[in-house]
Motif scaffolding. Structure first.
Motif, PDB file in Angstrom:
ATOM      1  N   ILE A   1       0.868  -1.172   0.000  1.00 45.04           N
ATOM      2  CA  ILE A   1       0.000   0.000   0.000  1.00 45.04           C
ATOM      3  C   ILE A   1       0.904   1.221   0.000  1.00 45.04           C
ATOM      4  O   ILE A   1       1.752   1.374   0.879  1.00 45.04           O
ATOM      5  CB  ILE A   1      -0.916   0.028   1.244  1.00 45.04           C
TER       6      ILE A   1
ATOM      7  N   HIS B   1       2.402   4.732  -2.747  1.00 43.94           N
ATOM      8  CA  HIS B   1       2.780   5.088  -4.111  1.00 43.94           C
ATOM      9  C   HIS B   1       3.996   4.266  -4.527  1.00 43.94           C
ATOM     10  O   HIS B   1       4.966   4.167  -3.786  1.00 43.94           O
ATOM     11  CB  HIS B   1       3.086   6.573  -4.203  1.00 43.94           C
TER      12      HIS B   1
ATOM     13  N   THR C   1      -2.120   0.143  -5.035  1.00 46.22           N
ATOM     14  CA  THR C   1      -2.075   1.533  -5.448  1.00 46.22           C
ATOM     15  C   THR C   1      -1.612   1.713  -6.892  1.00 46.22           C
ATOM     16  O   THR C   1      -0.632   2.396  -7.159  1.00 46.22           O
ATOM     17  CB  THR C   1      -1.176   2.328  -4.486  1.00 46.22           C
TER      18      THR C   1
ATOM     19  N   ASP D   1      -2.016   3.618 -10.092  1.00 41.07           N
ATOM     20  CA  ASP D   1      -2.623   4.913 -10.391  1.00 41.07           C
ATOM     21  C   ASP D   1      -2.344   5.427 -11.798  1.00 41.07           C
ATOM     22  O   ASP D   1      -2.637   6.572 -12.108  1.00 41.07           O
ATOM     23  CB  ASP D   1      -2.186   5.953  -9.356  1.00 41.07           C
TER      24      ASP D   1
ATOM     25  N   GLN E   1      -6.086   2.927  -7.607  1.00 37.37           N
ATOM     26  CA  GLN E   1      -6.203   3.987  -6.614  1.00 37.37           C
ATOM     27  C   GLN E   1      -6.944   5.167  -7.221  1.00 37.37           C
ATOM     28  O   GLN E   1      -6.581   5.656  -8.296  1.00 37.37           O
ATOM     29  CB  GLN E   1      -4.834   4.435  -6.124  1.00 37.37           C
TER      30      GLN E   1
ATOM     31  N   GLY F   1      -3.478   8.859  -7.292  1.00 35.61           N
ATOM     32  CA  GLY F   1      -4.700   8.206  -7.729  1.00 35.61           C
ATOM     33  C   GLY F   1      -5.291   8.906  -8.929  1.00 35.61           C
ATOM     34  O   GLY F   1      -5.058  10.096  -9.165  1.00 35.61           O
TER      35      GLY F   1
END
Length: 174
Positions: free
Chosen positions: A17, A19, A40, A42, A67, A78
């Motif tokens: 979890i 970036h 995550t 994105d 995300q 996100g």
């Protein structure tokens, strides 16, 4: 995670979890062979890098969550809610080494979210499932943290992140 995972039992099923930069994908996947979920994703760039690296390493498909920045905060990663379906479609149709497992959002800076943030993610899931022909029960919602997980569950969260309740508040280096 890259440092700690090899020190712990090999039967741990790790969830990442946070970036993830595309230039760190190979190091993460090589160091953590039992990574089972990356929450995550994105961007298409990151999805493509994950897909090709999973293939090159001969790993089984990796479960991923898209995300979504439901709060509109510039400090959050996100995709914008209106771009969620496009990224989910790309993962589902173009990344055979990834499995779209759900959507996630990160709460407000005080580790709480307003109900509209959770409602937005639930609406994104409905749109993704309709566009991709998936049952909503097969697409998880990861929303809610220690300060707001009860509200998140009431609003449909299937996955909550309560690390500070278990481990205590994080200590940041100055």
């Amino acid at each position: 995670m890259v440092e700690k995972a090899p020190q712990l039992p090999a039967d741990i099923s790790w969830h990442f979890i946070g970036h993830l930069q595309s230039n760190k994908v190979k190091a993460l996947l090589e160091a953590v062979p039992n990574l089972s979920l990356l929450e995550t994703v994105d961007s298409e760039k990151l999805a493509n890098k994950l897909d090709s690296t999973v293939a090159a390493l001969g790993r089984p498909p990796l479960a991923v969550f898209v995300q979504v920045n439901t709060s509109g905060e510039e400090s959050k990663y996100g995709v914008e809610p209106q771009d969620c379906v496009a990224l989910a479609r790309h993962i589902h149709t173009s990344c055979s080494n990834l499995r779209l497992a759900g959507l996630m959002t990160i709460g407000m800076p005080d580790y709480s979210s307003r109900p509209e943030n959770f409602q937005c993610l639930a609406e994104c899931r409905s749109a993704v499932c309709e566009a991709l022909g998936l049952p909503e029960a097969e697409v998880e919602l990861s929303m809610g943290m220690s300060g707001d997980f009860e509200q998140a569950i009431e609003m449909g969260s299937t996955n909550v992140r309560v690390g500070s309740t278990i481990f205590g508040a994080r200590q940041y280096n100055k």
